[in-house]
Each structure stands twice: as C-alpha cells, then as structure tokens.
Design a protein around this motif. Structure first.
Motif, mmCIF file in Angstrom:
data_model
loop_
_atom_site.group_PDB
_atom_site.id
_atom_site.type_symbol
_atom_site.label_atom_id
_atom_site.label_comp_id
_atom_site.label_asym_id
_atom_site.label_seq_id
_atom_site.Cartn_x
_atom_site.Cartn_y
_atom_site.Cartn_z
ATOM 1 N N ILE A 10 -7.492 -4.564 6.549
ATOM 2 C CA ILE A 10 -8.233 -5.662 5.933
ATOM 3 C C ILE A 10 -9.715 -5.611 6.316
ATOM 4 N N SER A 11 -10.015 -5.038 7.477
ATOM 5 C CA SER A 11 -11.416 -4.993 7.914
ATOM 6 C C SER A 11 -12.277 -4.144 6.985
ATOM 7 N N THR A 12 -11.667 -3.260 6.192
ATOM 8 C CA THR A 12 -12.441 -2.474 5.223
ATOM 9 C C THR A 12 -12.470 -3.144 3.842
ATOM 10 N N LEU A 13 -11.667 -4.190 3.666
ATOM 11 C CA LEU A 13 -11.560 -4.840 2.358
ATOM 12 C C LEU A 13 -12.246 -6.200 2.307
ATOM 13 N N LEU A 14 -12.454 -6.786 3.488
ATOM 14 C CA LEU A 14 -12.913 -8.168 3.549
ATOM 15 C C LEU A 14 -13.766 -8.336 4.787
ATOM 16 N N ASP A 15 -14.854 -9.106 4.669
ATOM 17 C CA ASP A 15 -15.638 -9.380 5.880
ATOM 18 C C ASP A 15 -15.646 -10.882 6.167
ATOM 19 N N PRO A 16 -15.973 -11.246 7.401
ATOM 20 C CA PRO A 16 -15.952 -12.673 7.754
ATOM 21 C C PRO A 16 -16.876 -13.525 6.881
ATOM 22 N N ARG A 129 0.624 -10.452 14.615
ATOM 23 C CA ARG A 129 -0.360 -9.596 13.948
ATOM 24 C C ARG A 129 0.121 -8.156 13.929
ATOM 25 N N GLY A 130 -0.399 -7.389 12.977
ATOM 26 C CA GLY A 130 -0.068 -5.976 12.885
ATOM 27 C C GLY A 130 -1.079 -5.142 13.662
ATOM 28 N N ARG A 131 -1.594 -4.108 13.004
ATOM 29 C CA ARG A 131 -2.561 -3.218 13.658
ATOM 30 C C ARG A 131 -3.792 -3.992 14.124
ATOM 31 N N LEU A 132 -4.358 -3.534 15.225
ATOM 32 C CA LEU A 132 -5.532 -4.215 15.786
ATOM 33 C C LEU A 132 -6.702 -4.230 14.812
ATOM 34 N N ASP A 133 -6.848 -3.163 14.002
ATOM 35 C CA ASP A 133 -7.979 -3.114 13.061
ATOM 36 C C ASP A 133 -7.641 -3.785 11.736
ATOM 37 N N ASP A 134 -6.418 -4.306 11.618
ATOM 38 C CA ASP A 134 -6.010 -4.925 10.359
ATOM 39 C C ASP A 134 -6.110 -6.451 10.460
ATOM 40 N N VAL A 135 -7.225 -6.895 11.012
ATOM 41 C CA VAL A 135 -7.437 -8.336 11.216
ATOM 42 C C VAL A 135 -8.887 -8.678 10.860
ATOM 43 N N CYS A 136 -9.054 -9.763 10.106
ATOM 44 C CA CYS A 136 -10.392 -10.313 9.868
ATOM 45 C C CYS A 136 -10.312 -11.778 10.299
ATOM 46 N N ALA A 137 -10.874 -12.062 11.464
ATOM 47 C CA ALA A 137 -10.724 -13.408 12.032
ATOM 48 C C ALA A 137 -12.053 -14.138 12.016
ATOM 49 N N LEU A 138 -12.000 -15.380 11.650
ATOM 50 C CA LEU A 138 -13.186 -16.231 11.651
ATOM 51 C C LEU A 138 -12.893 -17.412 12.568
ATOM 52 N N ALA A 139 -13.493 -17.366 13.741
ATOM 53 C CA ALA A 139 -13.289 -18.461 14.701
ATOM 54 C C ALA A 139 -14.371 -19.501 14.483
ATOM 55 N N GLY A 140 -13.989 -20.751 14.506
ATOM 56 C CA GLY A 140 -14.982 -21.790 14.262
ATOM 57 C C GLY A 140 -14.478 -23.156 14.669
ATOM 58 N N GLN A 141 -15.015 -24.154 13.998
ATOM 59 C CA GLN A 141 -14.672 -25.528 14.355
ATOM 60 C C GLN A 141 -14.812 -26.430 13.141
ATOM 61 N N TRP A 142 -14.111 -27.522 13.214
ATOM 62 C CA TRP A 142 -14.288 -28.605 12.244
ATOM 63 C C TRP A 142 -14.490 -29.881 13.059
ATOM 64 N N ARG A 143 -15.597 -30.548 12.832
ATOM 65 C CA ARG A 143 -15.975 -31.747 13.589
ATOM 66 C C ARG A 143 -15.919 -31.482 15.098
ATOM 67 N N GLY A 144 -16.304 -30.264 15.487
ATOM 68 C CA GLY A 144 -16.362 -29.917 16.900
ATOM 69 C C GLY A 144 -15.047 -29.454 17.500
ATOM 70 N N ASP A 145 -13.969 -29.463 16.701
ATOM 71 C CA ASP A 145 -12.656 -29.053 17.218
ATOM 72 C C ASP A 145 -12.290 -27.646 16.760
#
Lengths: 165, 127
Positions: A10-16, A129-145
């Motif tokens: 997914i890291s080659t198909l999609l970016d954060p 999760r599957g392969r380590l490179d097969d992840v597109c993660a977006l860490a964030g927050q909503w209203r500080g949480d």
C-alpha cells in the motif's frame, strides 16, 4: 506465490497526504461542521477500540480507525447529533464508528488501482497487520484525543498459504 | 413527498432522514434491500428511495434490480447514496435503473442539488 508476495504494498499505492485529504472531506460532512481530523500525533490511550472495513482486490487489506472508547462515544454523539440527556448506547457507537470507517474505506478504495470490493464495517480489536511495508498509517487527533487511520495489508494466513478471500 | 432511506447504518439513516425531513419529506427507514421491499409491498408508496450499496441480506444494486423488475414501482425515483465512487460502479447502478448517484461523504446542499435535478425538491425548499 502468496497474495502478499504478488501485490504491490500500500505504501507504493497511497500516501498519508491522500488519506488526510479524504479525512478532510469526511470529518465536516459526517462528524460536523468545523470538525477536523488533525494529523498531529498524541500519546495513545491505555484502551482502544477499532472499526474497519476490508478491501479485496488487486490490493487486499483493511482501513482501520482506532481511538479510545471515550473518543468513539464522543464521535458517535457528534455523528448522531445527540444532546444530553440522550445517551448513545454501545450499538450506536459500533454503528457510527463503523460508518466512519466505511466512508473512509470507500473513498480510499476509489483511489486504488483496479476493481475492488468493499466489505461491511466491523468493530472490535483491529485485525493483525501484514507486511511491515504494507501499511499507510496516519496518526492524529480529534479534539485533542488520540485517533489513527491505518490502511494495512492483510496478514498472511498462519499456515503460510494464500490468505482466504 | 415521501422518501424511503435504505442503509444498514442507523447513523447514516438518521443523517439522510433528518435532511429529508427538514426538506419537508415524510421519511421511513429500512436496514437493507429486503426490508425496503417489505415496506413497498405493504403499499407505502415513496416518491424517492435513497439507497446505500453495501448492505447485508440484499444490497443496493439488487434492490434496484428488484424495483425495476416490478411494474407497480415504476414511478419511484431511485438514488444511490454510497461510498462506491468508481465510474464503473456508477455506470452499473445507472444501467440497472437508478436515476441519480450521490457519493458519501456529502453535504445537505449536495443532496438538495440532486433533488432539484430530479424535480423532487419541495417548493418551500426551492423558494
């Protein structure tokens, strides 16, 4: 050859940034005017709950939304536009969080190559999760949480054979 | 005017239903295509069905096929309201007999614009 070996990660198909732009559309429409998923990570809570939808196609995996149970409840109250003394129940929370994952997942599916199928939303403990490179993660927050949106490949079956579809 | 909102998500049924009620519609809800057919078979006659695609039991596309195969339901306007946004899916739904297609996420304004296109916006909203 296994599914994981055959498909592009997914890291080659999609970016954060693409995931963020989808979240930017989903939040005001579903969570409420002026609401936003902010891509600034905060510390994860001790307990989390996830909602996800599976995508099956040239790329196979899941779109997973993860947050604390309290954030899930607050999101639900916003989605349902409930005001005290109305109390949302666990079924409402599973439904609303699932629908958020569903709308995120459907829009992420649309930017992936080829024809794919979207599964029905589920809630609980996120799938592995599957392969380590097969992840597109977006860490964030909503209203500080704490809140994360993770697009992750399917884990290989424990037997090492093809992942069942 | 009457609308039947068909979605397996209660949250989404409430969102769509609230907007349509604000527009002056009388709204009923169904959790899947089969439940929606039950409502039609009761004789409740909607002007509009808002239809999610991915649902258990009977999905939105199967519902569209079933409605279009029944002459008694010829007058009802069918609008897909779904996350399925690829061109191929839109073409498939329109070929099956859906009149319009609204992609989630959407705003109340976007839904109002679609209803205006379909001639299904009550006068008090147009004014």
């Amino acid at each position: 050859m296994t599914t994981a070996q055959r498909t592009q990660p997914i890291s080659t198909l999609l970016d954060p940034a693409t995931v963020q732009s989808i979240a930017d559309e989903v939040w005001p429409s579903l969570v409420g005017d002026g609401e936003a998923f902010v891509p600034v990570p905060v510390a994860p809570p001790g307990e989390v709950v996830s909602a996800w939808v599976d995508i099956v196609g040239p790329w196979t995996g899941s779109v997973v939304l993860t947050c604390s149970p309290a954030t899930a409840r607050a999101l639900t109250e916003n989605v349902l536009m409930t005001r005290p003394p109305v109390v949302v129940d666990d079924e409402d929370v599973a439904d609303a969080l699932g629908e958020l994952a569903n709308v995120l997942g459907g829009n992420i599916k649309s930017v992936l190559p080829g024809e794919s199928r979207l599964g029905l939303p589920r809630t609980g403990t996120a799938p592995p999760r599957g392969r380590l490179d097969d992840v597109c993660a977006l860490a964030g927050q909503w209203r500080g949480d704490f809140l994360t949106i993770t697009v992750q490949g399917t884990a290989p079956h424990p037997s090492g054979t093809e992942v069942p579809q | 005017m009457r609308a039947l909102v068909i979605d397996d998500s209660r949250a989404m049924r409430r969102i769509v239903g609230t907007i349509l009620t604000d527009f002056g519609y009388e709204v009923r809800e169904a959790g899947d295509g089969r439940q929606a057919l039950d409502v039609l078979e009761e004789g409740w006659d909607p002007d509009l069905c808002c239809i999610d695609w991915n649902m258990p039991v009977m999905d939105g596309l199967q519902f569209v096929f079933a409605v279009r195969a029944t002459p008694a339901y010829r007058q009802v306007t069918l609008m897909m309201v779904t996350t399925e946004s690829e061109t191929g899916q839109i073409v498939k739904a329109l070929a099956a007999g859906a009149h319009e297609y609204l992609i989630k996420p959407f705003t109340a304004d976007a839904l109002r614009d679609k209803l205006a296109l379909l001639g299904l916006l009550p006068e008090q909203v147009t004014a």
